[in-house]
Design a protein around this motif. Structure first.
Motif, PDB file in Angstrom:
ATOM      1  N   ASN A   1       0.813  -1.211   0.000  1.00 36.87           N
ATOM      2  CA  ASN A   1       0.000   0.000   0.000  1.00 36.87           C
ATOM      3  C   ASN A   1       0.851   1.268   0.000  1.00 36.87           C
ATOM      4  N   LYS A   2       1.972   1.219   0.721  1.00 36.94           N
ATOM      5  CA  LYS A   2       2.799   2.416   0.885  1.00 36.94           C
ATOM      6  C   LYS A   2       3.459   2.842  -0.416  1.00 36.94           C
ATOM      7  N   ILE A   3       3.921   1.894  -1.212  1.00 38.82           N
ATOM      8  CA  ILE A   3       4.683   2.245  -2.418  1.00 38.82           C
ATOM      9  C   ILE A   3       3.811   2.301  -3.669  1.00 38.82           C
ATOM     10  N   PHE A   4       2.498   2.040  -3.528  1.00 36.03           N
ATOM     11  CA  PHE A   4       1.646   1.965  -4.711  1.00 36.03           C
ATOM     12  C   PHE A   4       1.640   3.277  -5.497  1.00 36.03           C
ATOM     13  N   LEU A   5       1.386   4.390  -4.840  1.00 36.54           N
ATOM     14  CA  LEU A   5       1.323   5.676  -5.540  1.00 36.54           C
ATOM     15  C   LEU A   5       2.659   6.037  -6.171  1.00 36.54           C
ATOM     16  N   SER A   6       3.749   5.716  -5.486  1.00 35.08           N
ATOM     17  CA  SER A   6       5.078   5.974  -6.045  1.00 35.08           C
ATOM     18  C   SER A   6       5.319   5.110  -7.274  1.00 35.08           C
ATOM     19  N   MET A   7       4.856   3.852  -7.233  1.00 40.78           N
ATOM     20  CA  MET A   7       4.999   2.977  -8.391  1.00 40.78           C
ATOM     21  C   MET A   7       4.210   3.507  -9.585  1.00 40.78           C
TER      22      MET A   7
ATOM     23  N   SER B   1       3.508   6.646 -10.163  1.00 37.81           N
ATOM     24  CA  SER B   1       4.231   7.822 -10.662  1.00 37.81           C
ATOM     25  C   SER B   1       5.421   7.430 -11.526  1.00 37.81           C
ATOM     26  N   CYS B   2       6.070   6.328 -11.168  1.00 37.87           N
ATOM     27  CA  CYS B   2       7.265   5.903 -11.906  1.00 37.87           C
ATOM     28  C   CYS B   2       6.931   5.069 -13.140  1.00 37.87           C
ATOM     29  N   PHE B   3       5.975   4.147 -13.018  1.00 40.61           N
ATOM     30  CA  PHE B   3       5.738   3.160 -14.072  1.00 40.61           C
ATOM     31  C   PHE B   3       4.401   3.312 -14.775  1.00 40.61           C
ATOM     32  N   THR B   4       3.586   4.279 -14.393  1.00 46.62           N
ATOM     33  CA  THR B   4       2.219   4.494 -14.870  1.00 46.62           C
ATOM     34  C   THR B   4       1.288   3.399 -14.337  1.00 46.62           C
ATOM     35  N   LEU B   5      -0.008   3.672 -14.376  1.00 50.03           N
ATOM     36  CA  LEU B   5      -0.991   2.710 -13.876  1.00 50.03           C
ATOM     37  C   LEU B   5      -0.979   1.404 -14.679  1.00 50.03           C
ATOM     38  N   PRO B   6      -0.938   1.443 -16.022  1.00 50.87           N
ATOM     39  CA  PRO B   6      -0.829   0.179 -16.764  1.00 50.87           C
ATOM     40  C   PRO B   6       0.434  -0.596 -16.405  1.00 50.87           C
ATOM     41  N   GLY B   7       1.553   0.117 -16.220  1.00 50.51           N
ATOM     42  CA  GLY B   7       2.802  -0.557 -15.873  1.00 50.51           C
ATOM     43  C   GLY B   7       2.714  -1.279 -14.542  1.00 50.51           C
ATOM     44  N   VAL B   8       2.082  -0.643 -13.560  1.00 49.81           N
ATOM     45  CA  VAL B   8       1.933  -1.271 -12.244  1.00 49.81           C
ATOM     46  C   VAL B   8       1.020  -2.491 -12.337  1.00 49.81           C
ATOM     47  N   PHE B   9      -0.068  -2.377 -13.092  1.00 52.06           N
ATOM     48  CA  PHE B   9      -0.971  -3.524 -13.231  1.00 52.06           C
ATOM     49  C   PHE B   9      -0.303  -4.663 -13.995  1.00 52.06           C
ATOM     50  N   TRP B  10       0.520  -4.343 -14.987  1.00 52.75           N
ATOM     51  CA  TRP B  10       1.290  -5.397 -15.664  1.00 52.75           C
ATOM     52  C   TRP B  10       2.255  -6.067 -14.691  1.00 52.75           C
ATOM     53  N   PHE B  11       2.830  -5.264 -13.817  1.00 54.38           N
ATOM     54  CA  PHE B  11       3.731  -5.815 -12.791  1.00 54.38           C
ATOM     55  C   PHE B  11       2.980  -6.801 -11.896  1.00 54.38           C
ATOM     56  N   TYR B  12       1.780  -6.414 -11.451  1.00 55.36           N
ATOM     57  CA  TYR B  12       0.985  -7.310 -10.606  1.00 55.36           C
ATOM     58  C   TYR B  12       0.656  -8.606 -11.349  1.00 55.36           C
ATOM     59  N   GLY B  13       0.304  -8.477 -12.627  1.00 60.97           N
ATOM     60  CA  GLY B  13      -0.001  -9.669 -13.412  1.00 60.97           C
ATOM     61  C   GLY B  13       1.201 -10.582 -13.565  1.00 60.97           C
ATOM     62  N   THR B  14       2.383  -9.971 -13.780  1.00 58.83           N
ATOM     63  CA  THR B  14       3.618 -10.751 -13.916  1.00 58.83           C
ATOM     64  C   THR B  14       3.964 -11.471 -12.622  1.00 58.83           C
ATOM     65  N   VAL B  15       3.806 -10.762 -11.493  1.00 51.46           N
ATOM     66  CA  VAL B  15       4.056 -11.381 -10.184  1.00 51.46           C
ATOM     67  C   VAL B  15       3.174 -12.608 -10.004  1.00 51.46           C
ATOM     68  N   SER B  16       1.920 -12.502 -10.405  1.00 49.76           N
ATOM     69  CA  SER B  16       0.985 -13.622 -10.241  1.00 49.76           C
ATOM     70  C   SER B  16       1.376 -14.815 -11.107  1.00 49.76           C
ATOM     71  N   VAL B  17       1.740 -14.550 -12.352  1.00 52.53           N
ATOM     72  CA  VAL B  17       2.105 -15.644 -13.260  1.00 52.53           C
ATOM     73  C   VAL B  17       3.389 -16.324 -12.797  1.00 52.53           C
ATOM     74  N   VAL B  18       4.415 -15.517 -12.479  1.00 54.50           N
ATOM     75  CA  VAL B  18       5.679 -16.086 -12.000  1.00 54.50           C
ATOM     76  C   VAL B  18       5.471 -16.799 -10.667  1.00 54.50           C
ATOM     77  N   GLY B  19       4.629 -16.212  -9.803  1.00 51.25           N
ATOM     78  CA  GLY B  19       4.347 -16.844  -8.511  1.00 51.25           C
ATOM     79  C   GLY B  19       3.684 -18.195  -8.659  1.00 51.25           C
ATOM     80  N   THR B  20       2.802 -18.331  -9.639  1.00 51.51           N
ATOM     81  CA  THR B  20       2.159 -19.626  -9.885  1.00 51.51           C
ATOM     82  C   THR B  20       3.189 -20.688 -10.242  1.00 51.51           C
ATOM     83  N   ILE B  21       4.159 -20.299 -11.076  1.00 55.37           N
ATOM     84  CA  ILE B  21       5.217 -21.243 -11.472  1.00 55.37           C
ATOM     85  C   ILE B  21       6.059 -21.637 -10.261  1.00 55.37           C
ATOM     86  N   LEU B  22       6.409 -20.660  -9.422  1.00 55.35           N
ATOM     87  CA  LEU B  22       7.220 -20.954  -8.236  1.00 55.35           C
ATOM     88  C   LEU B  22       6.483 -21.888  -7.278  1.00 55.35           C
TER      89      LEU B  22
END
Length: 465
Positions: A377-383, A385-406
């Motif tokens: 929650n703390k770094i969401f707004l900063s993320m 600002s740095c990566f744009t809203l689509p970039g952050v959501f792509w990051f969340y999607g990537t975390v989920s896919v990679v996490g499933t494999i792990l």
């Protein structure tokens, strides 16, 4: 701190005592006249909620039979979501001071009801209270006669003895080494060494990974910033109604988890949950990218232009008829998250640690989960600002896919397995299969329920705990 108070006091007593600060906080809310009193009450509820983690998780894990543990462990998360929904509903009807006064009934009722349930047999055996342990098992298995649970009691004692024997051997080896070196380490150092063994570190790593995935798959921040996200993406329904829908589907997701975790197993249901929620965020990220929504309108200027310019650009996009996409997939991601990945770490926390460190390790794991929640929650707004809203959501999607494999390679199937089997797996002394062990439920009254059915596994009898 929750584990530190749970081990010496017992799981039941710790759950009872933590209701006292909860009641104090609600009363402070009701009678508060200054802002600092509100903040103090919030702090007390935060500490109390943390203190509740270890005793609840440990208690549920230690009293339930393997075929019921996943179901009953997931009901704790369902109860949390039910509590949140109740506050939403009461908030729409009553003043907040009246609501917190009503909430005072919850800790009072909880304290009273806990008087009538027994302490866990595993904790009682560890304290050499054998007669109470027998009575506890008999009560938990449907009020059966004490003689009917003797086999289960003896098996629990045998498992406890095996753990104690290994610990004593380890201490003797350490003492011999110390004598040869001419040194002697204090007993508290010896206890700390339990947390440097593979039997603790490996399950702690797995639980921490699952906590990370549960908070960085996007739904922790969605729950907090839902109104801002729905408003920015111009969803076709009222942003406040959308948040209520989120709460409802999260509760429904918990119910689905309770119903299906025993059928599908924890591995399968969490692969579906994590991968499904990840795909939902990828879809929303792609949608936001194509309609050129990069930042939250009320806080950031886009490419040096005003917010009004950004909004007019949005309105000219020809795909505005597809505004149902973000709300649909974000709500779906919330539902899928609470079907599995949001609940899994709390279930695992009560299962994967051996009895000597279970309470303290559960508290440590719960604390780790709260740290990840805070960071997400703390770094969401900063993320953003740095990566744009689509970039952050792509990051969340990537975390989920990679996490499933792990998790496919790291997470064993614990559904239907005894606590002893699970802890032996993480100690490296046996390997759990990835299949769900199901028990054929026999319908019988508590009076003639034999409570303990021998379960021959690897040549020895396993306790139903």
């Amino acid at each position: 701190m929750s584990g530190a108070i749970t081990q010496p006091l017992g799981r039941k007593r710790a759950m009872q005592l933590v209701n006292i600060p909860f009641l104090t906080a609600w009363l402070l809310f009701h009678f508060s006249e200054e802002p600092w009193q509100i903040f103090l009450a919030l702090s007390i509820t935060g500490v109390s909620g943390g203190l509740l983690e270890a005793p609840v998780l440990t208690y549920v894990a230690e009293i339930t039979q393997p075929h019921l543990r996943g179901i009953l462990s997931s009901t704790s998360s369902m109860a949390v979501m039910l509590g949140i929904l109740s506050q939403f509903l009461l908030g729409a009807l009553l003043r907040w001071r009246t609501i917190v006064l009503i909430n005072c009934a919850v800790p009072i009722l909880s304290f009273v009801l806990l008087i009538f349930v027994p302490e866990t047999p595993i904790w009682l055996i560890s304290k050499k209270k054998f007669d109470e342990a027998r009575k506890s098992i008999a009560w938990l298995r449907g009020w059966v006669p004490v003689q009917n649970v003797e086999n289960e009691f003896q098996e629990l004692c045998k498992q406890r003895l095996q753990e104690e024997t290994r610990h004593v051997k380890s201490e003797l080896t350490e003492d011999l080494t110390n004598k040869m070196d001419g040194t002697k380490k204090p007993s508290n150092i010896e206890n700390l060494k339990l947390y440097s063994t593979k039997q603790f570190l490996w399950p702690y790593f797995v639980v921490s990974l699952v906590f990370f995935l549960s908070h960085f798959n996007g739904n922790t921040t969605l729950q907090i910033y839902a109104i801002k996200i729905f408003s920015t993406l111009k969803t076709p329904i009222d942003k406040y109604y959308a948040t209520v829908i989120l709460g409802i589907v999260q509760f429904l997701g918990c119910i689905i988890c309770v119903v299906f975790v025993n059928i599908l197993g924890k591995r399968t249901i969490n692969f579906i949950s994590l991968l499904g929620s990840g795909i939902c965020f990828i879809v929303v990220a792609t949608y936001a990218y194509f309609i050129d929504v990069k930042y939250f309108e009320d806080t950031v200027k886009i490419n040096g232009t005003s917010n009004a310019t950004h909004e007019s650009t949005f309105n000219e996009v020809p795909i505005q008829d597809f505004r149902w996409i973000p709300v649909t997939f974000l709500v779906a991601s919330a539902f899928l998250s609470y079907v599995g990945i949001k609940i899994l770490p709390w279930i695992l926390t009560g299962e994967v640690y051996f009895s000597k460190v279970r309470a303290t390790a559960s508290g440590i794991s719960g604390g780790t989960g709260y740290i990840f929640s805070f960071l997400a929650n703390k770094i969401f707004l900063s993320m953003v600002s740095c990566f744009t809203l689509p970039g952050v959501f792509w990051f969340y999607g990537t975390v989920s896919v990679v996490g499933t494999i792990l998790l496919y390679f790291l997470l064993p199937e614990t559904e239907g397995k005894s606590l002893f089997e699970i802890t032996e797996h993480f100690a490296g002394r046996n390997n759990l299969t990835n299949s769900v062990r199901r028990k054929k439920i026999q319908h019988s009254s508590g009076k003639n329920n034999e409570a303990f059915e021998p379960d021959i596994h690897n040549g020895h009898v396993e306790s139903r705990l």
